[in-house]
Design a protein around this motif. Structure first.
Motif, PDB file in Angstrom:
ATOM      1  N   GLY A  15       0.828  -1.197   0.000  1.00 56.95           N
ATOM      2  CA  GLY A  15       0.000   0.000   0.000  1.00 56.95           C
ATOM      3  C   GLY A  15       0.858   1.240   0.000  1.00 56.95           C
ATOM      4  N   PHE A  16       0.243   2.362   0.339  1.00 60.29           N
ATOM      5  CA  PHE A  16       0.915   3.652   0.321  1.00 60.29           C
ATOM      6  C   PHE A  16       1.321   4.080   1.722  1.00 60.29           C
ATOM      7  CE2 PHE A  16      -1.834   3.777  -3.426  1.00 60.29           C
ATOM      8  CZ  PHE A  16      -0.901   4.105  -4.395  1.00 60.29           C
ATOM      9  N   VAL A  17       2.586   4.373   1.903  1.00 65.60           N
ATOM     10  CA  VAL A  17       3.071   4.967   3.145  1.00 65.60           C
ATOM     11  C   VAL A  17       2.997   6.473   2.935  1.00 65.60           C
ATOM     12  CG1 VAL A  17       5.038   5.219   4.686  1.00 65.60           C
ATOM     13  CG2 VAL A  17       4.573   3.003   3.595  1.00 65.60           C
ATOM     14  N   THR A  18       2.405   7.178   3.888  1.00 63.22           N
ATOM     15  CA  THR A  18       2.171   8.607   3.691  1.00 63.22           C
ATOM     16  C   THR A  18       3.327   9.473   4.168  1.00 63.22           C
ATOM     17  OG1 THR A  18       1.029   8.874   5.811  1.00 63.22           O
ATOM     18  CG2 THR A  18      -0.337   8.369   3.874  1.00 63.22           C
ATOM     19  N   LYS A  19       3.471  10.568   3.452  1.00 65.40           N
ATOM     20  CA  LYS A  19       4.298  11.699   3.874  1.00 65.40           C
ATOM     21  C   LYS A  19       3.292  12.761   4.269  1.00 65.40           C
ATOM     22  CE  LYS A  19       7.523  12.972   1.005  1.00 65.40           C
ATOM     23  NZ  LYS A  19       8.294  13.598  -0.092  1.00 65.40           N
ATOM     24  N   ASN A  20       3.444  13.338   5.463  1.00 67.46           N
ATOM     25  CA  ASN A  20       2.449  14.261   5.999  1.00 67.46           C
ATOM     26  C   ASN A  20       3.109  15.563   6.410  1.00 67.46           C
ATOM     27  OD1 ASN A  20       0.194  12.180   6.153  1.00 67.46           O
ATOM     28  ND2 ASN A  20       1.816  11.208   7.314  1.00 67.46           N
ATOM     29  N   LEU A  21       2.606  16.658   5.872  1.00 63.48           N
ATOM     30  CA  LEU A  21       3.172  17.971   6.153  1.00 63.48           C
ATOM     31  C   LEU A  21       2.104  18.867   6.768  1.00 63.48           C
ATOM     32  CD1 LEU A  21       5.078  18.544   2.779  1.00 63.48           C
ATOM     33  CD2 LEU A  21       5.925  17.445   4.863  1.00 63.48           C
ATOM     34  N   PHE A  22       2.418  19.436   7.929  1.00 65.56           N
ATOM     35  CA  PHE A  22       1.514  20.358   8.610  1.00 65.56           C
ATOM     36  C   PHE A  22       1.917  21.773   8.197  1.00 65.56           C
ATOM     37  CE2 PHE A  22      -0.089  22.640  12.414  1.00 65.56           C
ATOM     38  CZ  PHE A  22      -1.411  22.244  12.322  1.00 65.56           C
ATOM     39  N   LEU A  23       1.013  22.461   7.527  1.00 74.85           N
ATOM     40  CA  LEU A  23       1.341  23.707   6.846  1.00 74.85           C
ATOM     41  C   LEU A  23       0.400  24.839   7.250  1.00 74.85           C
ATOM     42  CD1 LEU A  23       1.573  21.984   3.348  1.00 74.85           C
ATOM     43  CD2 LEU A  23       3.522  22.608   4.802  1.00 74.85           C
ATOM     44  N   LYS A  24       0.829  26.051   6.923  1.00 73.64           N
ATOM     45  CA  LYS A  24      -0.032  27.222   7.083  1.00 73.64           C
ATOM     46  C   LYS A  24       0.179  28.124   5.872  1.00 73.64           C
ATOM     47  CE  LYS A  24       3.171  30.013   9.795  1.00 73.64           C
ATOM     48  NZ  LYS A  24       3.361  30.780  11.025  1.00 73.64           N
ATOM     49  N   ASP A  25      -0.832  28.943   5.610  1.00 72.38           N
ATOM     50  CA  ASP A  25      -0.699  29.903   4.514  1.00 72.38           C
ATOM     51  C   ASP A  25      -0.485  31.303   5.084  1.00 72.38           C
ATOM     52  OD1 ASP A  25      -3.245  30.894   5.224  1.00 72.38           O
ATOM     53  OD2 ASP A  25      -4.254  29.963   3.520  1.00 72.38           O
ATOM     54  N   LYS A  26      -0.486  32.305   4.210  1.00 74.95           N
ATOM     55  CA  LYS A  26      -0.207  33.686   4.613  1.00 74.95           C
ATOM     56  C   LYS A  26      -1.201  34.222   5.645  1.00 74.95           C
ATOM     57  CE  LYS A  26      -0.578  37.386   1.805  1.00 74.95           C
ATOM     58  NZ  LYS A  26      -0.351  38.188   0.613  1.00 74.95           N
ATOM     59  N   LYS A  27      -2.425  33.703   5.618  1.00 74.51           N
ATOM     60  CA  LYS A  27      -3.450  34.144   6.573  1.00 74.51           C
ATOM     61  C   LYS A  27      -3.540  33.206   7.775  1.00 74.51           C
ATOM     62  CE  LYS A  27      -6.223  36.706   3.296  1.00 74.51           C
ATOM     63  NZ  LYS A  27      -7.557  36.893   2.698  1.00 74.51           N
ATOM     64  N   ASN A  28      -2.516  32.363   7.947  1.00 70.18           N
ATOM     65  CA  ASN A  28      -2.423  31.407   9.054  1.00 70.18           C
ATOM     66  C   ASN A  28      -3.509  30.338   9.056  1.00 70.18           C
ATOM     67  OD1 ASN A  28      -0.003  32.365  10.204  1.00 70.18           O
ATOM     68  ND2 ASN A  28      -1.140  34.062  11.132  1.00 70.18           N
ATOM     69  N   LYS A  29      -4.109  30.089   7.893  1.00 75.16           N
ATOM     70  CA  LYS A  29      -5.020  28.958   7.759  1.00 75.16           C
ATOM     71  C   LYS A  29      -4.160  27.696   7.765  1.00 75.16           C
ATOM     72  CE  LYS A  29      -8.809  27.308   4.873  1.00 75.16           C
ATOM     73  NZ  LYS A  29      -9.602  27.563   3.668  1.00 75.16           N
ATOM     74  N   LEU A  30      -4.624  26.669   8.459  1.00 73.69           N
ATOM     75  CA  LEU A  30      -3.840  25.449   8.641  1.00 73.69           C
ATOM     76  C   LEU A  30      -4.254  24.360   7.661  1.00 73.69           C
ATOM     77  CD1 LEU A  30      -3.911  25.427  12.529  1.00 73.69           C
ATOM     78  CD2 LEU A  30      -2.031  26.177  11.039  1.00 73.69           C
ATOM     79  N   TRP A  31      -3.253  23.640   7.183  1.00 77.33           N
ATOM     80  CA  TRP A  31      -3.453  22.590   6.192  1.00 77.33           C
ATOM     81  C   TRP A  31      -2.636  21.368   6.579  1.00 77.33           C
ATOM     82  CZ3 TRP A  31      -6.536  24.093   1.995  1.00 77.33           C
ATOM     83  CH2 TRP A  31      -6.725  25.463   1.831  1.00 77.33           C
ATOM     84  N   LEU A  32      -3.166  20.182   6.351  1.00 82.20           N
ATOM     85  CA  LEU A  32      -2.417  18.947   6.503  1.00 82.20           C
ATOM     86  C   LEU A  32      -2.376  18.279   5.136  1.00 82.20           C
ATOM     87  CD1 LEU A  32      -0.958  16.792   8.154  1.00 82.20           C
ATOM     88  CD2 LEU A  32      -3.197  15.857   8.770  1.00 82.20           C
ATOM     89  N   LEU A  33      -1.181  18.210   4.566  1.00 79.25           N
ATOM     90  CA  LEU A  33      -0.982  17.607   3.254  1.00 79.25           C
ATOM     91  C   LEU A  33      -0.530  16.173   3.427  1.00 79.25           C
ATOM     92  CD1 LEU A  33      -0.608  17.603   0.149  1.00 79.25           C
ATOM     93  CD2 LEU A  33       1.666  18.591   0.540  1.00 79.25           C
ATOM     94  N   CYS A  34      -1.260  15.238   2.821  1.00 81.04           N
ATOM     95  CA  CYS A  34      -0.918  13.818   2.873  1.00 81.04           C
ATOM     96  C   CYS A  34      -0.734  13.308   1.453  1.00 81.04           C
ATOM     97  CB  CYS A  34      -2.025  13.017   3.543  1.00 81.04           C
ATOM     98  SG  CYS A  34      -2.360  13.549   5.217  1.00 81.04           S
ATOM     99  N   THR A  35       0.434  12.741   1.223  1.00 76.67           N
ATOM    100  CA  THR A  35       0.767  12.217  -0.084  1.00 76.67           C
ATOM    101  C   THR A  35       1.609  10.965   0.089  1.00 76.67           C
ATOM    102  OG1 THR A  35       1.715  12.801  -2.234  1.00 76.67           O
ATOM    103  CG2 THR A  35       2.795  13.707  -0.290  1.00 76.67           C
TER     104      THR A  35
END
Length: 166
Positions: A43-63
């Motif tokens: 299966g897929f092992v994930t790479k996970n990045l906890f991010l924010k944008d210029k307005k400090n909105k939070l994002w979790l990127l999973c790939t």
């Protein structure tokens, strides 16, 4: 606010009747270090990045662990304000209850206010596949089917933004 830990996560998955496969291993702090212990998973092992944008909105990127990520491209695809950059560990602990090296989509169980927007690479969502990520600590890797992963996300109230990372 206390965060849900691995034991409570496993209880929830059990209550949802989600079949899991767990690989125990020493603490790892990067995907590359983790891969030595996951050579036999299907299966897929994930790479996970906890991010924010210029307005400090939070994002979790999973790939997928092997994906090459251009954060500027991801920011455009999801409509982030400006570029995406790594969020501080303090914010990650506060919002999703895990520290660096433990970031995982399963930590969304701790995002009770839906402050974090989930970005999923479409390649992770192939029918019949399994997705592997940390169970809120970096001393193990937990796998579940894509169908069960979607059920978990629905249970936590997180509708992912699905994009093509590569």
């Amino acid at each position: 606010m206390s965060s849900t830990g691995r034991h409570q996560l496993m209880e929830l998955l059990n209550n949802l009747r989600i079949e899991t496969r767990v690989v125990e291993h020493p603490a790892v702090f990067t995907v590359d270090a983790m891969m030595d212990y996951l050579k036999d998973v299907d299966g897929f092992v994930t790479k996970n990045l906890f991010l924010k944008d210029k307005k400090n909105k939070l994002w979790l990127l999973c790939t997928s662990h092997s994906s090459q990520i251009k954060l500027s491209d991801v920011a455009k695809l999801v409509g982030a304000a400006g570029t995406l950059r790594f969020a501080d560990e303090k914010i990650m602990i506060e919002k999703i209850g895990v520290a660096q090296g433990c970031c995982t989509p399963l930590s969304l169980i701790n995002d009770k206010n839906n402050d974090v927007k989930l970005i999923l690479d479409q390649n992770l969502l192939r029918d019949g596949s399994w997705i592997y990520s940390h169970p809120l600590e970096n001393t193990a890797t937990l796998g579940m089917s894509v169908e069960n992963f979607k059920m978990f996300l629905k249970e936590t109230g997180h509708e992912p933004k699905v994009i093509n990372v590569n």
